[in-house]
Design an enzyme around this catalytic site. Structure first.
Site, short mmCIF file in Angstrom:
data_model
loop_
_atom_site.label_atom_id
_atom_site.label_comp_id
_atom_site.label_asym_id
_atom_site.label_seq_id
_atom_site.Cartn_x
_atom_site.Cartn_y
_atom_site.Cartn_z
N SER A 133 -17.83 -25.74 68.89
CA SER A 133 -18.44 -26.70 67.98
C SER A 133 -19.90 -26.31 67.80
CB SER A 133 -18.32 -28.09 68.60
OG SER A 133 -18.99 -29.04 67.82
N LYS A 159 -16.05 -24.79 64.52
CA LYS A 159 -16.20 -26.12 63.90
C LYS A 159 -17.67 -26.31 63.59
CE LYS A 159 -16.27 -30.64 66.20
NZ LYS A 159 -15.49 -31.63 66.96
N LEU A 160 -17.97 -26.65 62.34
CA LEU A 160 -19.35 -26.89 61.94
C LEU A 160 -19.58 -28.39 61.85
CD1 LEU A 160 -19.79 -24.36 58.98
CD2 LEU A 160 -20.17 -23.96 61.43
N LYS A 161 -20.63 -28.86 62.48
CA LYS A 161 -21.03 -30.25 62.30
C LYS A 161 -21.66 -30.37 60.91
CE LYS A 161 -20.21 -32.17 66.31
NZ LYS A 161 -19.32 -33.33 66.39
N ASP A 187 -16.86 -31.24 60.96
CA ASP A 187 -16.84 -32.55 61.64
C ASP A 187 -18.03 -33.37 61.16
OD1 ASP A 187 -16.70 -34.72 63.32
OD2 ASP A 187 -17.02 -33.60 65.18
N ASN A 189 -18.53 -36.74 61.91
CA ASN A 189 -18.88 -37.88 62.77
C ASN A 189 -19.21 -39.13 61.95
OD1 ASN A 189 -20.05 -35.46 64.89
ND2 ASN A 189 -18.76 -37.08 65.73
N GLU A 212 -13.01 -33.47 59.96
CA GLU A 212 -12.86 -34.46 61.03
C GLU A 212 -13.74 -35.67 60.75
OE1 GLU A 212 -13.72 -32.58 64.75
OE2 GLU A 212 -13.50 -34.43 65.90
N ASP A 237 -10.98 -38.76 64.71
CA ASP A 237 -11.50 -38.70 66.08
C ASP A 237 -11.88 -40.13 66.47
OD1 ASP A 237 -13.02 -38.33 68.39
OD2 ASP A 237 -14.57 -37.11 67.47
N LYS A 261 -9.27 -37.02 72.55
CA LYS A 261 -10.28 -36.95 73.61
C LYS A 261 -9.85 -37.97 74.67
CE LYS A 261 -14.34 -35.79 70.84
NZ LYS A 261 -15.43 -36.42 70.07
N GLY A 289 -13.87 -32.34 72.70
CA GLY A 289 -14.77 -32.16 73.83
C GLY A 289 -15.95 -33.10 73.72
O1 NPG Z 1 -17.56 -28.73 72.86
O2 NPG Z 1 -17.57 -30.35 74.28
C1 NPG Z 1 -17.79 -29.89 73.16
C2 NPG Z 1 -18.39 -30.80 72.13
C3 NPG Z 1 -17.59 -30.86 70.90
O3 NPG Z 1 -18.56 -31.46 68.84
C4 NPG Z 1 -18.15 -31.82 69.90
N1 NPG Z 1 -18.15 -33.11 70.26
O4 NPG Z 1 -17.87 -35.58 67.78
O5 NPG Z 1 -16.46 -34.26 68.66
C5 NPG Z 1 -17.60 -34.70 68.57
C6 NPG Z 1 -18.69 -34.11 69.40
C7 NPG Z 1 -19.54 -35.01 70.22
C8 NPG Z 1 -20.57 -34.48 70.86
C9 NPG Z 1 -19.28 -36.33 70.34
C10 NPG Z 1 -21.40 -35.26 71.63
C11 NPG Z 1 -20.10 -37.11 71.13
C12 NPG Z 1 -21.15 -36.57 71.75
#
Ligand code: NPG
Length: 366
Positions: A133, A159-161, A187, A189, A212, A237, A261, A289
């Site tokens: 990510s 995966k690109l935020k 992703d 969020n 996502e 998610d 998760k 994750g």
């Molecule tokens: O590789 O553990 C990892 C992080 C993956 O992007 C990731 N997690 O929204 O999925 C998500 C995000 C996240 C990160 C969510 C931090 C909450 C806190």
């Protein structure tokens, strides 16, 4: 298996680089570890709540509070695996805290029984392909450098935020630079609304595996509407906190993929229920994750080895986040991580590393 007591341990883990999402920037992970002590074995688990309630309503001080005040006192003296969930069910929400407690008990029980978590869950793979990510960056060239490094390390999927203002340009640049064959997904969020549907449809040109959580966590109906306006598969998610939510999302057509998760859904047993439901419904799932240390990462690898986890997960190597992990590090081999085979989660903290990052410990006699 009689529980003698439970330790709540807070550790501070600096990240190798800041991790930016649409809801904030992480520079250090404030982790709550749960250690269940019995006469025959100890069980470990990691609570994935973040320091602030920005990803979900949970946060790490709140998780510690609900554990000490309500969840631990409600545990039966000799809980079997399913008894933990039953005992915690009257308390609403707090799934990350519940997941940590259930997992620590499960780990202790499996260590006594000599069975790995992977075998207990029904996993059939001995290694899993790994995705990475990639946070929101200051510039597209910086992003391309970061992705290049991860691809060189062997990551099988990127995966690109994304967020409004950081979506089409980074996706286009990564696609152009790394080609059609790169497994690529995004992703958000929950950073968009349905009013952005035509903008999000412009991502359809880039052959993404999925988008996502584009919309708010409580917006399943609008996700179903969005699914009729874009061709990129929608993955949920934040919206999925239980197998019931998963069933609702599937029924509504709100998603065609689910990110599982264990912390978000209340544990590995609930994760397996979601896996089974999705599999029976023909949906792909993958393991998300939450910047876990080796304790949480080991358990996630067991889950990711179940047969329905058909897409690479956010199961990166330890060094993606931590220079020194609290367990022996998970190191990518040919883009994969091995699924632990030892009893329980299959790993133990390294005592002096753990002590060096410990901020506080609290012992609760059961
Ligand atoms: O590789 O553990 C990892 C992080 C993956 O992007 C990731 N997690 O929204 O999925 C998500 C995000 C996240 C990160 C969510 C931090 C909450 C806190």
């Amino acid at each position: 298996m009689k529980i003698t007591g439970i330790e709540l341990r807070r550790i501070a883990m600096p990240l190798v680089t800041p991790f930016r999402t649409s809801f904030g920037v992480e520079t250090e992970r404030d982790v709550l570890l749960v250690r269940v002590v019995t006469p025959d074995a100890e069980g470990w688990a990691e609570c994935v709540a973040m320091s602030e309630p920005l990803y979900s309503p949970e946060y790490v001080d709140g998780a510690a509070d609900v554990l000490r005040r309500f969840l631990i006192p409600a545990l039966p003296a000799c809980p079997d695996v399913h008894a933990v969930g039953r005992a915690l069910r009257p308390f609403k929400g707090h799934r990350m805290a519940k997941a940590a407690l259930e997992t620590a008990v499960l780990d202790a029980r499996l260590r006594v029984a000599g069975q790995s978590l992977a075998a207990f869950l029904g996993a059939d793979a001995d290694r899993v392909p790994c995705g990475v990510s990639v946070g929101i960056m200051g510039s597209v060239p910086d992003l391309l450098d970061a992705v290049e490094g991860y691809v060189a390390e062997g990551y099988r999927r990127v995966k690109l935020k994304i967020e409004p203002g950081w979506d089409l340009a980074p996706v286009r640049a990564v696609r152009e630079r790394f080609g059609e064959d790169l497994l690529l997904q995004v992703d958000a969020n929950a950073a968009y609304t349905l009013a952005d549907a035509s903008h999000l449809a412009r991502l359809d040109a880039y052959g993404l595996l999925l988008i996502e959580q584009p919309l708010a966590h409580d917006d399943m109906v609008q996700h179903a509407r969005l699914a009729t306006r874009i061709t990129t598969p929608i993955c949920l998610d934040e919206s999925i906190e239980s197998a019931e939510h998963a069933a609702a999302a599937i029924g509504l057509g709100a998603c065609s993929v689910i990110n599982v998760k264990p912390g978000r859904v209340g544990g590995y047993l609930e994760s397996r229920r979601i896996h089974d439901l999705a599999r029976a419904s023909g949906l792909a799932v993958w393991c998300g994750g939450m910047l876990e240390t080796g304790i949480g990462r080991a358990a996630n690898l067991a889950l990711a080895a179940l047969p329905g986890f058909t897409l690479p997960g956010d199961t990166s190597g330890s060094h993606r986040y931590y220079a020194t992990d609290i367990t022996p590090p998970f190191v990518l081999q040919d883009g994969h991580l091995p699924v632990p085979t030892g009893p329980g989660i299959g790993v133990d903290p390294v005592a002096d590393v753990l002590d060096a990052v410990t901020v506080s410990t609290e012992w609760i006699t059961v």
